[in-house]
Design a protein around this motif. Sequence first.
Motif, mmCIF file in Angstrom:
data_model
loop_
_atom_site.group_PDB
_atom_site.id
_atom_site.type_symbol
_atom_site.label_atom_id
_atom_site.label_comp_id
_atom_site.label_asym_id
_atom_site.label_seq_id
_atom_site.Cartn_x
_atom_site.Cartn_y
_atom_site.Cartn_z
ATOM 1 N N UNK A 75 43.940 41.342 46.842
ATOM 2 C CA UNK A 75 44.277 42.012 45.576
ATOM 3 C C UNK A 75 43.481 41.438 44.424
ATOM 4 N N UNK A 76 43.345 40.096 44.398
ATOM 5 C CA UNK A 76 42.575 39.463 43.326
ATOM 6 C C UNK A 76 41.128 39.935 43.368
ATOM 7 N N UNK A 77 40.547 39.996 44.555
ATOM 8 C CA UNK A 77 39.151 40.444 44.681
ATOM 9 C C UNK A 77 38.980 41.872 44.194
ATOM 10 N N UNK A 78 39.912 42.749 44.579
ATOM 11 C CA UNK A 78 39.824 44.151 44.150
ATOM 12 C C UNK A 78 39.966 44.286 42.638
ATOM 13 N N UNK A 79 40.961 43.572 42.089
ATOM 14 C CA UNK A 79 41.186 43.654 40.647
ATOM 15 C C UNK A 79 39.991 43.073 39.894
ATOM 16 N N UNK A 80 39.488 41.940 40.351
ATOM 17 C CA UNK A 80 38.346 41.322 39.684
ATOM 18 C C UNK A 80 37.141 42.256 39.691
ATOM 19 N N UNK A 130 44.675 33.565 42.636
ATOM 20 C CA UNK A 130 45.708 33.970 43.588
ATOM 21 C C UNK A 130 47.015 33.233 43.368
ATOM 22 N N UNK A 131 47.048 31.891 43.491
ATOM 23 C CA UNK A 131 48.299 31.156 43.257
ATOM 24 C C UNK A 131 48.830 31.314 41.836
ATOM 25 N N UNK A 132 47.912 31.426 40.865
ATOM 26 C CA UNK A 132 48.345 31.518 39.461
ATOM 27 C C UNK A 132 49.048 32.832 39.155
#
Length: 429
Positions: A45-50, A36-38
């Motif tokens: 969004x990170x969870x969905x993309x991952x 997320x921070x990176x």
Amino acid sequence: MAGLGGRTVRDLRRESRSAVLQRLYFDGPMSRQALGPATGLSSGSVSNVAAELLTDGLVEEAGVIGSDAGRPRRLLRIRPDSGRLIGVDVGETRVRVELFDLGLRELARAEVPLGPRGYDVDAVVGHVQEGMAEMLRTSALAPDDLLGVGIGVPGIIEDAGDEGAVVHGQTIGWDAVPLERRLRLTGQLPSHIPYFIDNGAKTLGQAEMWFGAGRGARNAVVVLFGSGVGACVVTEEAAQGRAVEWGHLTVRVGGRRCRCGARGCLEAYAGAEALVARWREAGGQPSPGAGEERALTELLAAARPSNGSTPDPVAAAVLAETAEYLGAGLSDLINLFQPERVLIGGWAGLQLGGAFLDEVRTHALAQALRFPAGRVGIGLGRLGPDAVTVGAAVLPLAAFFARGGQRPRPAARPVKAPAWRAAVDGRLV
């Protein structure tokens, strides 16, 4: 449906996937919480993309780490076996073709000598074909499984639209050669598999900036020192680097004739071909029939004998003069671009090595302006003679990431309109 700045939801999704893939590639394995921070994306969004990337097979779990809150965090990383890339170096004595996985680990290679026809376009296209055919055959890889082919060549590359990449290689006798179209006409790869053709110095620069001695620098100059010389300049404004025809900088008005036809170019003094020629002219005697690489090895051994014997004064003088010319050329790059680092690669640069580099560095820093000279580091590239093919493979890899990890697909066939549509359109005219 349009999003911010006219971007569609599909654009935003692709950009999010691209951000996650690139961060995992360079800094992984990483947890979803660290991504997320990176990447600047929200945790949702990170969870969905991952989840998408895991489903697509591009990403895999790579263990867990502890957390201050006590709940373990699962790490994610790129799956190296989820893609295949080909890198090609159209070099000075041979065409080298290498097959890589997504982690740029070499899986197979082929080298085809240029032979008596040299840079004849038909011959070079045939060598590239031959090398790629061997890669596909030995790996049992279907052409459709490739993410793309990157090719490093000498010269200036023009994007000619539908013609694809056109090469203007004056020193090798290529005048507006439509190399991409010529490769397409062979029919070796499906039409949707992309070719990425660029200057060899730029692909060397790409490799050193991604994986080698340039990593972490915001601006650098990467020099390709082979039969001739070239350079790639990387700045914050041109993060992908741009090739510059540095070898054709005039260092002596009315001087030696260069391969490009002009007089006094740096390449006429500092390239390996010119270095060996000047040694012969001064009375040096490489072995009968020795090629350029062997002759350079013999020159170096004569100038700096390893057995403690007296150096050959002719070879030593030619080498010293070459270091002075190369240093002068580097001082111009330092003054013009004020890089953090100057890196010397290419087979000749690496063969001449650290002792020669010390002399070059001394001349470069003595002739450059004090302020940029005081801030620059000058060193050798780290990736060895394969750097051009690695950098060539980076080209399709970077494009794959920019597409959010979407594989190249055949163009959709146009759907023929039904007869009633043609009749209605005709009545509206």
